[in-house]
Scaffold this active site. Structure first.
Site, PDB file in Angstrom:
ATOM      1  N   GLY A 102       0.815  -1.337  -0.039  1.00  0.00           N
ATOM      2  CA  GLY A 102       0.153  -0.043   0.084  1.00  0.00           C
ATOM      3  C   GLY A 102       0.733   1.223   0.090  1.00  0.00           C
ATOM      4  O   GLY A 102       2.299   1.181   0.156  1.00  0.00           O
ATOM      5  N   PRO A 103       0.232   2.433  -0.305  1.00  0.00           N
ATOM      6  CA  PRO A 103       0.947   3.718  -0.221  1.00  0.00           C
ATOM      7  C   PRO A 103       1.348   3.961   1.364  1.00  0.00           C
ATOM      8  O   PRO A 103       0.740   3.607   2.339  1.00  0.00           O
ATOM      9  CB  PRO A 103      -0.017   4.626  -0.840  1.00  0.00           C
ATOM     10  CG  PRO A 103      -1.459   3.979  -0.805  1.00  0.00           C
ATOM     11  CD  PRO A 103      -1.298   2.494  -0.650  1.00  0.00           C
ATOM     12  N   GLY A 104       2.218   5.001   1.362  1.00  0.00           N
ATOM     13  CA  GLY A 104       2.578   5.595   2.735  1.00  0.00           C
ATOM     14  C   GLY A 104       3.316   4.749   3.586  1.00  0.00           C
ATOM     15  O   GLY A 104       3.988   3.803   3.031  1.00  0.00           O
ATOM     16  N   CYS A 163       5.655  -5.807   1.465  1.00  0.00           N
ATOM     17  CA  CYS A 163       5.844  -4.805   0.892  1.00  0.00           C
ATOM     18  C   CYS A 163       5.822  -3.697   2.188  1.00  0.00           C
ATOM     19  O   CYS A 163       6.139  -3.698   3.167  1.00  0.00           O
ATOM     20  CB  CYS A 163       5.089  -4.103  -0.460  1.00  0.00           C
ATOM     21  SG  CYS A 163       6.080  -2.674  -1.033  1.00  0.00           S
ATOM     22  N   GLN A 199       6.945  -3.814   6.183  1.00  0.00           N
ATOM     23  CA  GLN A 199       7.613  -2.633   6.961  1.00  0.00           C
ATOM     24  C   GLN A 199       6.437  -2.308   8.206  1.00  0.00           C
ATOM     25  O   GLN A 199       7.036  -2.083   9.241  1.00  0.00           O
ATOM     26  CB  GLN A 199       7.434  -1.261   6.018  1.00  0.00           C
ATOM     27  CG  GLN A 199       8.401  -1.280   4.889  1.00  0.00           C
ATOM     28  CD  GLN A 199       7.965  -0.306   3.907  1.00  0.00           C
ATOM     29  OE1 GLN A 199       7.216   0.498   4.061  1.00  0.00           O
ATOM     30  NE2 GLN A 199       8.890  -0.116   2.781  1.00  0.00           N
TER      31      GLN A 199
END
Lengths: 185, 401
Positions: free
Chosen positions: A49-51, A76, A80
């Protein structure tokens, strides 16, 4: 059943197909969790995902609640989120790798994969986990051959696994093999 | 009575609403519309899942709706809210039900349920072009600022790729039929189309197929990668260029994975496959890098589900779709209007074909506008992308010379 938490990414359903071909998979948005299905699931998967991890406190809560009780896999951003919950810092990396294919190698003989296993992986990340990374039970098991950036973590005691690259990408030909092996633990 | 050719010429010269759509074999023309439906977010689902299924005509090919969805409608359909933008208040989407279909291939074949369809009168409207030059809504300086802001967003991981749109506009009216056939001579593209209406005209040489659905099989053909033509270049050399170029390869890989995702949302597990990976297609001014992906649709999926998963098409926005559209909305002061929406056809049996409205000119009231976009990818420069946009607009801008 696998519960896949979607962080509104445009790759989540590639992962859903990959997982579903191994075990029935349910997908929901990170802000619309079906508590009953989540409770029933045997594995929780955190999507890309973004961010960055701190943008998703709800997912952090879920990780902390179920760590050690259910198998958890993060991809991904999901990777994190796992290391972030384990105390790692997330930082910008020098080269931003979106749509990039790298050689990735298993670097630790405690990995569930064979040491020195070398394969191609698709990457979509501008951030990475800062090192040194110190944890009681979690170890870094894969790295980018060229840059040495951490590509996977494993905690085989608590059954927590994270992959910084995308096993769901068409750029990762061995993606299904990798996921199958993790889900078989 | 007029023969087919005479009828067609008279139809062109009339002011009757009509649609021309490029096909594999030639062109299909739709006219004598019995219905015109303005599509908005309230009736979109009903239109796709109920209205388009009615089978009233004895001629199977006329059991269809042809038209377009604007960009904003498609975004709102997937739950994205828009800030205030400058807007020309053009239709959010329009679909038509034809009573006459003319197929132009080796022969002209006409099918109609309208008894007097050959009865038409010629239009004497004068076309007027007020200003000579097109104005561009963003200067290189303004473009560079947005480019740099988005570059920062990429470094922060908020988006992986983002496409900035620019709009060329001028005052005037067009003879859309003349313009369309002139364009087809110069730059015939697989998804070209024309809409001639009383209050607006759209002329397009879109190269990009977003949805090709037949029975349960669906295909999409994203384009990512553009190379300007020169005398030294041919298709093979263009392929070598794309393969060796890291920026083009990364951009393309991302779109392939994104479109695989959008298909996976509505397709049976394990059925989504890359059909043709990274082929070069040749056009008048440029080469494109194209991949075809296909899948088998799940049993319970409706056409609204399919449209919601694939539209707006990812290759003209960036990735991931939702967060990237939200970033775009903060910077794009102009409504994208029809640009990056989709034009196409829906048959009553559920089959669909849709493009992405790029390389598309809109003439609404007295305004002529054309938008183009290219991607912010780290390692690229604002100036290079700004120029890439010009190449994309060129074949349409040249029509006015």
């Amino acid at each position: 059943m696998i519960y896949l938490i979607d962080h509104e990414d445009s790759f989540t359903y590639n992962l859903a197909h990959l997982l579903d071909s191994i075990e029935p998979t349910f997908v929901s948005n990170y802000y619309e969790i079906d508590q009953i299905k989540l409770e029933k699931s045997s594995t929780i998967v955190l999507s890309p995902g973004p961010g960055e991890p701190k943008d998703y406190p709800l997912t952090t809560k879920i990780y902390n609640k179920y760590k050690g009780k259910k198998k958890i896999l993060g991809i991904c951003l999901g990777f994190q989120q796992i290391v972030f919950c384990e105390g790692a810092k997330i930082v910008q990396q020098k080269n931003i790798l979106h749509g990039y294919q790298s050689h990735i190698k298993v670097t630790n003989d405690k990995s569930i994969f064979k040491k020195n296993f070398n394969f191609l992986g698709g990457r979509y990340h501008s951030l990475k986990m800062a090192e040194p990374f110190v944890s009681q039970s979690m170890i870094i098991t894969m790295r980018c051959v060229k840059t040495n950036v951490a590509m996977a973590v494993e905690d085989d005691i608590n059954k927590v696994y994270g992959l910084q690259f995308h096993p769901d990408s068409f750029l990762t030909p061995h993606g299904k093999y990798l996921i199958k092996k993790i889900l078989s633990r | 009575m007029l023969n087919n050719k005479e009828y067609l010429n008279k139809l062109y010269q009339s002011d009757k609403p009509l649609i021309i759509y490029k096909t594999d074999k030639g062109y299909d023309i739709y006219t004598d519309f019995s219905r015109r439906i303005i599509i908005n977010k309230k009736n979109l689902k009903y239109f796709l899942n109920i209205q388009t299924k009615s089978k009233k005509s004895k001629i199977e090919e006329l059991n269809c709706y042809v038209g377009f969805f604007g960009y904003k409608l498609l975004c709102e359909n997937i739950g994205i809210k828009f800030p205030k933008q400058r807007s020309k208040n053009f239709h959010s989407g329009v679909f038509y039900k034809p009573q006459t279909k003319i197929s132009i291939g080796k022969k002209i074949i006409i099918k109609s349920i309208k008894p007097d369809f050959r009865n038409i009168s010629i239009n004497t409207k004068k076309y007027l072009q007020l200003n000579k030059k097109f104005n561009l809504n963003l200067s290189l300086k303004q473009y560079s600022k947005i480019f740099n802001d988005f570059s920062k967003n990429i470094k922060q991981g908020k988006t992986y790729q983002i496409k900035i749109a620019q709009t060329y506009s001028k005052k005037g009216n067009i003879n859309s039929i003349d313009l369309f056939w002139k364009l087809m001579k110069m730059n015939e593209s697989p998804e070209s189309f024309l809409i001639r209406e009383k209050d607006y005209n759209i002329v397009s040489c879109s190269p990009e197929t977003l949805i090709l659905k037949k029975d349960k099989t669906i295909r999409t053909k994203p384009i990512a990668g553009t190379l300007r033509k020169t005398k030294q270049l041919n298709k093979n050399k263009a392929l070598t260029f794309f393969r060796r170029n890291e920026k083009e390869t990364k951009e393309h890989n991302m779109i392939v994975d994104m479109e695989r995702n959008d298909l996976s949302k509505i397709c049976k597990t394990g059925s989504v496959k890359i059909d043709k990976l990274k082929k070069v297609e040749e056009y008048r001014d440029l080469f494109h890098y194209v991949t075809t992906i296909k899948g088998v649709i799940k049993n319970k999926m409706s056409n609204h589900d399919i449209i919601s998963s694939l539209m707006p098409g990812g290759s003209v926005i960036g990735c991931p779709k939702i967060s990237t559209i939200q970033l775009l909305n903060r910077k794009e002061k102009f409504d994208r209007n029809i640009y990056t929406g989709s034009f196409g056809i829906i048959h009553s049996n559920g089959d669909m074909r849709f493009n992405i409205m790029i390389r598309t000119l809109l003439n609404f009231k007295n305004d002529i506008e054309l938008s183009v976009a290219s991607g912010v990818i780290l390692g690229s420069t604002a100036k290079k992308e700004y120029n890439e946009n010009y190449i994309k607009a060129k074949s349409l801008l040249d029509l006015f010379n």
